[in-house]
Design a protein around this motif. Structure first.
Motif, PDB file in Angstrom:
ATOM      1  N   ASN A   1      17.989 -65.714 -79.646  1.00 14.22           N
ATOM      2  CA  ASN A   1      16.929 -65.377 -78.687  1.00 14.22           C
ATOM      3  C   ASN A   1      17.143 -64.037 -78.000  1.00 14.22           C
ATOM      4  OD1 ASN A   1      15.415 -67.632 -79.182  1.00 14.22           O
ATOM      5  ND2 ASN A   1      16.453 -68.872 -77.623  1.00 14.22           N
ATOM      6  N   HIS A   2      18.098 -63.239 -78.504  1.00  9.72           N
ATOM      7  CA  HIS A   2      18.333 -61.932 -77.862  1.00  9.72           C
ATOM      8  C   HIS A   2      17.053 -61.107 -77.783  1.00  9.72           C
ATOM      9  CE1 HIS A   2      19.560 -57.848 -77.059  1.00  9.72           C
ATOM     10  NE2 HIS A   2      18.737 -57.517 -78.035  1.00  9.72           N
ATOM     11  N   ARG A   3      16.871 -60.480 -76.655  1.00  8.08           N
ATOM     12  CA  ARG A   3      15.899 -59.395 -76.533  1.00  8.08           C
ATOM     13  C   ARG A   3      16.345 -58.538 -75.364  1.00  8.08           C
ATOM     14  NH1 ARG A   3      10.555 -61.172 -73.166  1.00  8.08           N
ATOM     15  NH2 ARG A   3      11.724 -61.032 -71.254  1.00  8.08           N
ATOM     16  N   SER A   4      15.943 -57.279 -75.371  1.00  5.17           N
ATOM     17  CA  SER A   4      16.309 -56.395 -74.265  1.00  5.17           C
ATOM     18  C   SER A   4      15.334 -56.575 -73.121  1.00  5.17           C
ATOM     19  CB  SER A   4      16.297 -54.938 -74.740  1.00  5.17           C
ATOM     20  OG  SER A   4      17.328 -54.722 -75.684  1.00  5.17           O
ATOM     21  N   ASP A   5      15.852 -56.568 -71.908  1.00  4.76           N
ATOM     22  CA  ASP A   5      15.007 -56.658 -70.705  1.00  4.76           C
ATOM     23  C   ASP A   5      15.155 -55.372 -69.901  1.00  4.76           C
ATOM     24  OD1 ASP A   5      13.911 -59.463 -70.709  1.00  4.76           O
ATOM     25  OD2 ASP A   5      16.044 -59.916 -70.858  1.00  4.76           O
ATOM     26  N   ARG A   6      14.023 -54.869 -69.432  1.00  3.09           N
ATOM     27  CA  ARG A   6      14.044 -53.620 -68.661  1.00  3.09           C
ATOM     28  C   ARG A   6      13.374 -53.776 -67.304  1.00  3.09           C
ATOM     29  NH1 ARG A   6      13.193 -52.534 -73.963  1.00  3.09           N
ATOM     30  NH2 ARG A   6      14.730 -51.220 -75.010  1.00  3.09           N
ATOM     31  N   SER A   7      13.298 -55.002 -66.828  1.00  2.00           N
ATOM     32  CA  SER A   7      12.735 -55.278 -65.510  1.00  2.00           C
ATOM     33  C   SER A   7      13.584 -56.367 -64.861  1.00  2.00           C
ATOM     34  CB  SER A   7      11.280 -55.740 -65.649  1.00  2.00           C
ATOM     35  OG  SER A   7      10.748 -56.042 -64.379  1.00  2.00           O
TER      36      SER A   7
ATOM     37  N   GLY B   1      16.193 -40.368 -67.599  1.00  4.80           N
ATOM     38  CA  GLY B   1      15.062 -40.950 -66.877  1.00  4.80           C
ATOM     39  C   GLY B   1      14.788 -42.367 -67.358  1.00  4.80           C
ATOM     40  N   GLN B   2      15.667 -43.293 -66.988  1.00  2.00           N
ATOM     41  CA  GLN B   2      15.510 -44.699 -67.374  1.00  2.00           C
ATOM     42  C   GLN B   2      15.576 -45.545 -66.095  1.00  2.00           C
ATOM     43  OE1 GLN B   2      17.008 -46.108 -71.118  1.00  2.00           O
ATOM     44  NE2 GLN B   2      18.143 -44.230 -71.483  1.00  2.00           N
ATOM     45  N   PRO B   3      14.408 -45.761 -65.442  1.00  4.65           N
ATOM     46  CA  PRO B   3      14.402 -46.369 -64.107  1.00  4.65           C
ATOM     47  C   PRO B   3      14.995 -47.770 -64.049  1.00  4.65           C
ATOM     48  CG  PRO B   3      12.152 -46.152 -64.993  1.00  4.65           C
ATOM     49  CD  PRO B   3      13.057 -45.398 -65.906  1.00  4.65           C
TER      50      PRO B   3
ATOM     51  N   ILE C   1      22.452 -49.356 -73.043  1.00  2.00           N
ATOM     52  CA  ILE C   1      21.963 -48.004 -72.755  1.00  2.00           C
ATOM     53  C   ILE C   1      22.809 -46.961 -73.490  1.00  2.00           C
ATOM     54  CG2 ILE C   1      21.585 -46.261 -70.950  1.00  2.00           C
ATOM     55  CD1 ILE C   1      19.586 -48.524 -70.758  1.00  2.00           C
ATOM     56  N   GLY C   2      22.291 -46.520 -74.648  1.00  6.98           N
ATOM     57  CA  GLY C   2      22.962 -45.430 -75.356  1.00  6.98           C
ATOM     58  C   GLY C   2      22.752 -44.110 -74.650  1.00  6.98           C
ATOM     59  N   GLY C   3      21.639 -44.005 -73.919  1.00  5.47           N
ATOM     60  CA  GLY C   3      21.325 -42.781 -73.178  1.00  5.47           C
ATOM     61  C   GLY C   3      22.414 -42.431 -72.182  1.00  5.47           C
TER      62      GLY C   3
END
Ligand SMILES: Cc1cc2nc3c(=O)[nH]c(=O)nc-3n(C[C@H](O)[C@H](O)[C@H](O)COP(=O)(O)O)c2cc1C
Length: 147
Positions: free
Chosen positions: A10-16, A66-68, A134-136
């Protein structure tokens, strides 16, 4: 289904993220999972840096292009291929580290970092947390000197 398999599938990336502190015990499980991951020739060259400070996270978010979501996350963990600590350890036994001069060591050490990251992500997910790698971050090499 087996809960470990379910977590991985069930992996997924979350950005919030919610504005909620991560309890120390939960964070400790994540860090321990990273440190208990295998390393090539047991070199243990992985280190993690935990950032909770809002201003530092905001700086990393900016320097990562710029990755809030980095600033929004309650915790940001930096995974390091840490040849400084192994050099220190070698010095303690009157030896000189040469691993940092070897491409093979850099590649296997980087692989170890990725394995540790995967373990940490699984541990975070297993405890109900969302994450995104975050590779950035590689763009922000100066952040720990800048703040
Ligand atoms: C090594 C690596 C670096 C990544 N770097 C970033 C990043 O800098 N910013 C970001 O938002 N997502 C980043 N991601 C997340 C990927 O974009 C994400 O895993 C991919 O789009 C697949 O989505 P999923 O994780 O939800 O399956 C990275 C993932 C990996 C494995």
């Amino acid at each position: 289904m087996n809960p470990v398999i379910e977590t991985l599938i069930n992996h997924r990336s979350d950005r919030s993220y919610l504005d909620k502190a991560i309890p120390d015990a939960v964070l400790d499980n994540i860090i321990l999972s990273a440190y208990r991951a295998p390393t090539s020739v047991h070199s243990q060259q992985v280190s993690v840096i935990v950032t909770r400070d809002k201003a530092t996270k905001a700086k990393i978010a900016e320097l990562a292009g710029g990755q809030p979501w980095i600033a929004q996350a309650p915790v940001f963990i930096t995974f390091v291929l840490d040849m400084h600590k192994t050099r220190e350890a070698m010095t303690l036994i009157d030896q000189q580290q040469i691993a940092h001069e070897s491409i093979e060591s850099i590649v296997s050490g980087s692989t170890d970092v990725g394995i540790a990251l995967a373990s940490a992500m699984a541990a975070a997910h297993a405890q109900g947390l969302g994450v995104v790698p975050i590779g950035g971050m590689k763009r922000s090499g100066s952040v720990y000197r800048a703040v």
